[in-house]
Scaffold this motif. Structure first.
Motif, PDB file in Angstrom:
ATOM      1  N   GLY A 166       0.638  -1.268   0.017  1.00 45.61           N
ATOM      2  CA  GLY A 166      -0.369   0.385  -0.180  1.00 45.61           C
ATOM      3  C   GLY A 166       0.649   1.193   0.170  1.00 45.61           C
ATOM      4  O   GLY A 166       0.641   2.627  -1.002  1.00 45.61           O
ATOM      5  N   GLY A 167       1.764   0.884   1.195  1.00 44.18           N
ATOM      6  CA  GLY A 167       3.008   2.787   0.374  1.00 44.18           C
ATOM      7  C   GLY A 167       3.156   2.593  -0.811  1.00 44.18           C
ATOM      8  O   GLY A 167       3.851   3.879  -1.149  1.00 44.18           O
ATOM      9  N   TRP A 168       3.915   1.076  -1.378  1.00 43.58           N
ATOM     10  CA  TRP A 168       4.420   1.617  -2.276  1.00 43.58           C
ATOM     11  C   TRP A 168       3.588   1.905  -3.478  1.00 43.58           C
ATOM     12  O   TRP A 168       3.932   2.959  -4.568  1.00 43.58           O
ATOM     13  CB  TRP A 168       4.548   0.079  -3.074  1.00 43.58           C
ATOM     14  CG  TRP A 168       6.351  -0.114  -2.143  1.00 43.58           C
ATOM     15  CD1 TRP A 168       7.095   0.394  -0.917  1.00 43.58           C
ATOM     16  CD2 TRP A 168       6.371  -1.696  -2.494  1.00 43.58           C
ATOM     17  NE1 TRP A 168       7.929  -0.333  -0.678  1.00 43.58           N
ATOM     18  CE2 TRP A 168       7.232  -1.462  -1.549  1.00 43.58           C
ATOM     19  CE3 TRP A 168       6.465  -2.899  -2.907  1.00 43.58           C
ATOM     20  CZ2 TRP A 168       8.631  -2.780  -1.160  1.00 43.58           C
ATOM     21  CZ3 TRP A 168       6.410  -3.882  -2.835  1.00 43.58           C
ATOM     22  CH2 TRP A 168       7.732  -3.699  -1.969  1.00 43.58           C
ATOM     23  N   ILE A 169       2.312   1.655  -3.202  1.00 46.07           N
ATOM     24  CA  ILE A 169       1.052   1.920  -4.105  1.00 46.07           C
ATOM     25  C   ILE A 169       1.241   3.962  -4.049  1.00 46.07           C
ATOM     26  O   ILE A 169       1.228   4.839  -4.960  1.00 46.07           O
ATOM     27  CB  ILE A 169       0.298   1.558  -4.580  1.00 46.07           C
ATOM     28  CG1 ILE A 169      -0.011  -0.020  -4.432  1.00 46.07           C
ATOM     29  CG2 ILE A 169      -1.583   2.566  -4.884  1.00 46.07           C
ATOM     30  CD1 ILE A 169      -0.663  -0.522  -4.675  1.00 46.07           C
ATOM     31  N   ASP A 170       1.363   4.341  -2.823  1.00 46.21           N
ATOM     32  CA  ASP A 170       0.558   5.194  -2.282  1.00 46.21           C
ATOM     33  C   ASP A 170       2.007   6.421  -3.104  1.00 46.21           C
ATOM     34  O   ASP A 170       1.795   8.002  -3.884  1.00 46.21           O
ATOM     35  CB  ASP A 170       0.782   5.909  -1.140  1.00 46.21           C
ATOM     36  CG  ASP A 170      -0.353   5.223  -0.508  1.00 46.21           C
ATOM     37  OD1 ASP A 170      -0.815   5.380  -0.900  1.00 46.21           O
ATOM     38  OD2 ASP A 170      -0.648   5.585   1.282  1.00 46.21           O
ATOM     39  N   ALA A 171       3.598   5.813  -2.632  1.00 44.42           N
ATOM     40  CA  ALA A 171       4.684   6.463  -3.140  1.00 44.42           C
ATOM     41  C   ALA A 171       4.794   6.665  -4.760  1.00 44.42           C
ATOM     42  O   ALA A 171       5.343   6.999  -5.635  1.00 44.42           O
ATOM     43  CB  ALA A 171       6.213   6.028  -2.750  1.00 44.42           C
ATOM     44  N   SER A 172       3.590   6.011  -6.124  1.00 44.14           N
ATOM     45  CA  SER A 172       3.942   6.008  -7.100  1.00 44.14           C
ATOM     46  C   SER A 172       2.676   6.118  -7.519  1.00 44.14           C
ATOM     47  O   SER A 172       3.253   6.644  -9.110  1.00 44.14           O
ATOM     48  CB  SER A 172       3.856   4.251  -7.615  1.00 44.14           C
ATOM     49  OG  SER A 172       5.049   3.989  -6.955  1.00 44.14           O
ATOM     50  N   SER A 173       2.598   6.665  -7.301  1.00 45.19           N
ATOM     51  CA  SER A 173       0.643   7.484  -7.790  1.00 45.19           C
ATOM     52  C   SER A 173       1.102   9.041  -8.568  1.00 45.19           C
ATOM     53  O   SER A 173       0.313   8.969  -9.556  1.00 45.19           O
ATOM     54  CB  SER A 173      -0.310   8.248  -6.479  1.00 45.19           C
ATOM     55  OG  SER A 173       0.274   8.947  -5.981  1.00 45.19           O
ATOM     56  N   GLY A 174       2.759   9.416  -8.395  1.00 44.27           N
ATOM     57  CA  GLY A 174       2.588  10.428 -10.037  1.00 44.27           C
ATOM     58  C   GLY A 174       2.631  10.120 -11.677  1.00 44.27           C
ATOM     59  O   GLY A 174       2.468   8.683 -11.151  1.00 44.27           O
ATOM     60  N   PRO A 175       3.600  10.741 -12.034  1.00 39.63           N
ATOM     61  CA  PRO A 175       3.689   9.954 -13.346  1.00 39.63           C
ATOM     62  C   PRO A 175       4.640   9.272 -13.566  1.00 39.63           C
ATOM     63  O   PRO A 175       5.687   9.228 -12.263  1.00 39.63           O
ATOM     64  CB  PRO A 175       4.201  11.764 -14.193  1.00 39.63           C
ATOM     65  CG  PRO A 175       3.856  12.684 -13.250  1.00 39.63           C
ATOM     66  CD  PRO A 175       3.506  12.220 -12.090  1.00 39.63           C
ATOM     67  N   ARG A 176       5.127   8.175 -14.116  1.00 40.17           N
ATOM     68  CA  ARG A 176       5.575   7.422 -14.030  1.00 40.17           C
ATOM     69  C   ARG A 176       5.427   6.652 -15.904  1.00 40.17           C
ATOM     70  O   ARG A 176       4.567   6.871 -16.425  1.00 40.17           O
ATOM     71  CB  ARG A 176       6.052   6.187 -13.698  1.00 40.17           C
ATOM     72  CG  ARG A 176       4.373   6.050 -13.053  1.00 40.17           C
ATOM     73  CD  ARG A 176       4.341   4.742 -11.320  1.00 40.17           C
ATOM     74  NE  ARG A 176       2.634   5.174 -11.242  1.00 40.17           N
ATOM     75  CZ  ARG A 176       1.895   4.175 -11.323  1.00 40.17           C
ATOM     76  NH1 ARG A 176       1.723   3.406 -12.886  1.00 40.17           N
ATOM     77  NH2 ARG A 176       0.919   4.027 -10.814  1.00 40.17           N
ATOM     78  N   GLY A 177       6.668   5.478 -16.410  1.00 36.10           N
ATOM     79  CA  GLY A 177       6.113   5.323 -17.453  1.00 36.10           C
ATOM     80  C   GLY A 177       6.258   3.889 -17.468  1.00 36.10           C
ATOM     81  O   GLY A 177       5.554   2.985 -18.404  1.00 36.10           O
ATOM     82  N   TRP A 178       5.764   3.338 -16.045  1.00 39.59           N
ATOM     83  CA  TRP A 178       5.079   1.851 -16.114  1.00 39.59           C
ATOM     84  C   TRP A 178       3.472   1.216 -15.283  1.00 39.59           C
ATOM     85  O   TRP A 178       3.439   2.521 -14.738  1.00 39.59           O
ATOM     86  CB  TRP A 178       6.299   1.095 -15.610  1.00 39.59           C
ATOM     87  CG  TRP A 178       6.550   1.407 -14.496  1.00 39.59           C
ATOM     88  CD1 TRP A 178       7.908   2.499 -14.322  1.00 39.59           C
ATOM     89  CD2 TRP A 178       5.983   1.483 -12.787  1.00 39.59           C
ATOM     90  NE1 TRP A 178       7.692   2.771 -12.982  1.00 39.59           N
ATOM     91  CE2 TRP A 178       7.097   2.262 -12.084  1.00 39.59           C
ATOM     92  CE3 TRP A 178       5.442   0.825 -12.463  1.00 39.59           C
ATOM     93  CZ2 TRP A 178       6.988   1.984 -10.759  1.00 39.59           C
ATOM     94  CZ3 TRP A 178       5.107   0.714 -10.712  1.00 39.59           C
ATOM     95  CH2 TRP A 178       6.080   1.097 -10.415  1.00 39.59           C
ATOM     96  N   GLY A 179       2.997   0.668 -15.312  1.00 38.55           N
ATOM     97  CA  GLY A 179       1.722   0.455 -15.298  1.00 38.55           C
ATOM     98  C   GLY A 179       1.895  -0.122 -13.716  1.00 38.55           C
ATOM     99  O   GLY A 179       2.841  -1.022 -13.467  1.00 38.55           O
ATOM    100  N   PHE A 180       1.148   0.199 -12.648  1.00 39.87           N
ATOM    101  CA  PHE A 180       1.036  -0.521 -11.569  1.00 39.87           C
ATOM    102  C   PHE A 180       0.281  -1.882 -10.877  1.00 39.87           C
ATOM    103  O   PHE A 180      -0.998  -1.105 -11.224  1.00 39.87           O
ATOM    104  CB  PHE A 180       1.260   0.369 -10.457  1.00 39.87           C
ATOM    105  CG  PHE A 180       1.930   0.472  -8.973  1.00 39.87           C
ATOM    106  CD1 PHE A 180       1.325  -1.365  -7.930  1.00 39.87           C
ATOM    107  CD2 PHE A 180       2.912   0.449  -8.131  1.00 39.87           C
ATOM    108  CE1 PHE A 180       1.865  -2.013  -7.262  1.00 39.87           C
ATOM    109  CE2 PHE A 180       3.240   0.314  -6.900  1.00 39.87           C
ATOM    110  CZ  PHE A 180       3.039  -0.657  -6.516  1.00 39.87           C
TER     111      PHE A 180
END
Length: 291
Positions: free
Chosen positions: A49-63
């Motif tokens: 859950g923390g990783w998802i929160d930290a990755s909520s901005g722009p990125r080049g891969w799907g979570f």
């Protein structure tokens, strides 16, 4: 949404997650199922859950997150922990058919609302061949649920269910039951109008074998492949990216039909091309653009 290369990452390993983010994979599948031992699943959920929160901005891969199957009794806890801004999709294992996508969709409706997410944002990829009933339900994903993004298949769990001593023949190819599973997944995805993704190539040290296998997958109609190790991502992307020659021919075919809209068959460089070739050419150009 790109599906050429989707890399599995254990949801209890921050080191592997950090490495996976640098591979260039189109999507990362954080795994709460087979790669996480039962005693640490709760802790993995909280960390994830923390990783998802930290990755909520722009990125080049799907979570993406592979949850535990519905019959495990763990799926709802998994979903409650991971459906939050930053999540792109759920990988549903051991699905028995389209009804399980509908069930998961209802869960996601409620959890997205709770999290303040746009309705329908979280998509679903289904592992569609891991149970015996699933093999009789590959057509049930059509018409596609609005959240359904792709179908993939798996051989290991199916082998355990049917009691196979091996899912490969003497030459190392899939034996007949697993060739059937692979083919039905491809047809089921086509019927639903979503991409089909080929299953894992287990030997992550065999780069040449991986590329050969992926080229066969692309030839047969698969749009991408699952990866079990970061070292596989580059080979998968290379094999599924149309060659310059493929792209050049596709441009010729599309241009020829656009210049002659009243024809159903056209000669190009001494060969005849018809409407199925036109559809394939457009698909090739789309794949080249996504790559």
């Amino acid at each position: 949404m790109k599906f050429c290369s989707l890399l599995f990452v254990p949801a209890d390993s921050e080191k592997k997650f950090a490495k996976a983010r640098e591979t260039g994979a189109d999507g990362l599948i954080l795994d709460l199922e087979d790669s996480v031992a039962p005693p640490v699943k709760a802790a993995a959920r909280a960390t994830l859950g923390g990783w998802i929160d930290a990755s909520s901005g722009p990125r080049g891969w799907g979570f993406w997150v592979r949850i535990n199957p519905f019959d495990s009794g763990l799926a709802m806890d998994d979903l409650a922990a991971v459906v939050r801004p930053g999540l792109d999709g759920i990988l549903l294992p051991k699905s028995n058919g389209g009804q399980d996508v509908v069930r998961l969709g209802h869960c996601l409706d409620a959890l997205e609302a709770r999290a303040g997410m746009a309705p329908g944002h979280v998509k679903i990829i289904v592992v569609a061949t891991e149970t015996a009933p699933a093999m009789f339900a590959l057509g049930s994903y059509a018409p596609a649920h609005p959240r359904l993004a792709a179908l993939t298949w798996g051989a290991e769990d199916l082998a355990a269910v049917v009691g196979s001593t091996s899912n490969k023949d003497e030459s190392g190819d899939w034996s007949a039951p697993y060739q059937l599973a692979r083919s039905l997944c491809l047809m089921g995805a086509s019927a639903a109008g979503v991409p089909a993704l080929d299953t894992l190539y287990a030997d992550f040290r065999d780069d040449d074998g991986l590329v050969r296998s992926c080229r066969q997958s692309r030839r047969d109609g698969f749009a991408g492949r699952l990866a079990i190790h970061p070292a596989q991502v580059a080979g998968i992307k290379r094999a599924f990216t149309p060659s310059p020659e493929d792209v050049a021919l596709a441009h010729k075919v599309v241009a020829a039909f656009e210049a002659n809209p009243g024809l159903g068959t056209i000669g190009i460089d001494g060969k005849m091309y018809d409407i199925p070739h036109l559809k394939l050419a457009r698909r090739t150009l789309a794949a080249a653009t996504e790559g």
